[in-house]
Write an enzyme that holds these catalytic residues in place. Structure first.
Site, short mmCIF file in Angstrom:
data_model
loop_
_atom_site.label_atom_id
_atom_site.label_comp_id
_atom_site.label_asym_id
_atom_site.label_seq_id
_atom_site.Cartn_x
_atom_site.Cartn_y
_atom_site.Cartn_z
N ASN A 1 -14.75 73.99 -3.08
CA ASN A 1 -15.22 72.69 -3.59
C ASN A 1 -14.02 71.91 -4.09
OD1 ASN A 1 -15.48 74.96 -5.74
ND2 ASN A 1 -15.24 73.09 -6.94
N HIS B 1 -22.65 77.28 -7.78
CA HIS B 1 -22.24 78.59 -7.24
C HIS B 1 -22.75 78.78 -5.80
CE1 HIS B 1 -20.80 82.69 -7.41
NE2 HIS B 1 -21.99 83.20 -7.19
N MET C 1 -11.88 81.67 -11.51
CA MET C 1 -12.19 82.49 -12.69
C MET C 1 -11.80 83.96 -12.51
SD MET C 1 -15.96 80.89 -13.33
CE MET C 1 -16.25 79.11 -13.09
N SER C 2 -10.80 84.22 -11.68
CA SER C 2 -10.48 85.63 -11.38
C SER C 2 -9.01 85.80 -11.00
CB SER C 2 -11.37 86.10 -10.21
OG SER C 2 -10.97 85.46 -9.03
N TYR D 1 -15.88 86.56 -17.65
CA TYR D 1 -17.11 85.88 -18.10
C TYR D 1 -18.34 86.78 -18.06
CZ TYR D 1 -18.10 85.10 -13.12
OH TYR D 1 -18.34 85.28 -11.77
N GLU D 2 -18.24 87.94 -17.37
CA GLU D 2 -19.37 88.87 -17.38
C GLU D 2 -19.41 89.66 -18.69
OE1 GLU D 2 -20.07 90.97 -13.37
OE2 GLU D 2 -18.00 90.27 -13.27
N SER E 1 -15.79 85.95 -4.40
CA SER E 1 -17.18 85.50 -4.31
C SER E 1 -17.57 85.16 -2.89
CB SER E 1 -17.40 84.24 -5.15
OG SER E 1 -17.23 84.52 -6.50
N ALA F 1 -12.50 82.59 -4.37
CA ALA F 1 -12.98 81.23 -4.12
C ALA F 1 -12.43 80.38 -5.25
CB ALA F 1 -14.50 81.23 -4.15
N HIS G 1 -15.33 90.15 -13.76
CA HIS G 1 -14.80 88.92 -14.36
C HIS G 1 -14.89 88.98 -15.88
CE1 HIS G 1 -16.46 87.88 -10.37
NE2 HIS G 1 -15.45 87.04 -10.27
N HIS H 1 -21.44 89.27 -5.16
CA HIS H 1 -20.52 90.40 -5.36
C HIS H 1 -21.33 91.68 -5.22
CE1 HIS H 1 -16.80 88.40 -6.84
NE2 HIS H 1 -17.65 87.41 -7.07
N1 HPA Z 1 -13.70 75.99 -10.88
C1 HPA Z 1 -13.56 77.27 -11.32
N2 HPA Z 1 -13.83 78.30 -10.54
C2 HPA Z 1 -14.23 78.08 -9.29
C3 HPA Z 1 -14.40 76.79 -8.78
C4 HPA Z 1 -14.11 75.68 -9.63
O1 HPA Z 1 -14.24 74.51 -9.26
N3 HPA Z 1 -14.81 76.90 -7.49
C5 HPA Z 1 -14.89 78.23 -7.23
N4 HPA Z 1 -14.55 78.95 -8.31
#
Ligand code: HPA
Length: 294
Positions: free
Chosen positions: A248, A262, A224-225, A93-94, A38, A121, A91, A69
């Site tokens: 984060n 995001h 998530m990847s 989730y898509e 990402s 990320a 992903h 993306h």
């Molecule tokens: N959680 C899940 N996926 C992420 C996060 C997170 O805090 N930050 C970036 N991708």
């Protein structure tokens, strides 16, 4: 093939058709593949002799739907090493099946790629991690895999790999050591870490209770990847190195007012793009050198 959700939707002929189509379009025979996470599509900016293909124009390729993306496959060279960059990944989730999420990895294998450099990320769980740190992935936890969402479920195709592949050394120790050295040489040793990445399906960020559970399980970061692509890469004998940008801090505390989003994830990607690009570029030439001397 473009339909979402089927558990295993790609036959060997599908992989072959896409590989042959790409090999007819480009004379570049990549040795290293880079999967950009990402906000990290800029990593392909340093590529020479660029040839770009939009995912929607490549037969059988899924199309990425997430902001940050781009959805392009970029072929070219980095310091004379032929490579391919995925600007944008797929992903769970898509709504894609894991077979679709990992489709490009097998194409890379059939094209002759030997090493895969994955970036992503992630949210920092390890209390020592700071936003902007780069974590070399030492190992992973395949949480969706525990629940049967696993890219190697279904009939095994021996042309790619064995039924029960070993995953205890998924991330090349040698390339991790190189990455650590390169990071120090580039003056970013202070924010290069090493740790365990955990994949969740998303798309929501974690609850506090989930984050605390992941912490107890030994996860240093969560995203998530990555895990499906790495699993399939390792299955077919590719060397893997993984870089995770901590965008984060995951909230482990009910009294915290911080809310992850995001946009913040993409922002930190831009902030560290320069350093990551140098790291990736240098790692690519090291990948090639160490293969040549093997
Ligand atoms: N959680 C899940 N996926 C992420 C996060 C997170 O805090 N930050 C970036 N991708």
């Amino acid at each position: 093939m473009h339909t979402k959700g089927d558990s295993c939707c790609c036959s060997f002929e599908d992989y072959k058709l896409t590989t042959e189509w790409l090999m007819n379009q480009t004379s570049i025979r990549p040795k290293v593949a880079v999967i950009c996470g990402s906000g990290l599509g800029l990593l392909a900016d340093g590529v020479s002799h660029k040839q770009t293909f939009r995912y929607q124009d490549i037969p059988n390729f899924p199309v990425s739907t997430v902001p940050g993306h781009e959805g392009c496959l970029v072929f070219g060279t980095i310091q004379n090493t032929p490579c391919v960059f995925m600007q944008g990944r797929f992903h769970l989730y898509e709504g894609y099946s894991l077979c679709q999420v990992t489709f490009p990895v097998r194409i890379f294998k059939l094209m002759g790629v030997e090493s895969v450099l994955v970036t992503n990320a992630s949210g920092g769980i390890c209390p020592d991690f700071k936003v902007g740190d780069i974590m070399l992935i030492k190992d992973h936890i395949n949480l969706p895999g525990f629940a049967g969402q696993h890219p190697l479920c279904g009939p095994n195709d021996e042309r790619f790999g064995i039924r029960f592949p070993c995953m205890s050394d998924a991330y090349s120790k040698e390339l991790r050591a190189v990455a650590m050295d390169v990071g120090s040489d580039l003056g970013c040793g202070g924010f290069i870490r090493e740790g365990v990445y955990c994949m969740v399906s998303g798309p929501n960020f974690e609850t506090v209770a989930e984050a605390r559970m992941l912490h107890i399980l030994g996860c240093d970061s969560v995203g998530m990847s990555t895990v499906p692509e790495v699993t399939v890469a390792k299955h077919c004998g590719l060397r893997v190195v993984g870089l995770s940008l901590i965008t984060n801090k995951v909230c482990l505390d009910y009294s915290s007012e911080e809310k992850v989003n995001h946009e913040e994830v993409l922002e930190i990607g831009k902030m560290r793009a320069g350093v990551l690009q140098k790291l990736v570029t240098t790692l690519i030439s090291h990948c090639q050198q160490s293969i040549n001397t093997h």
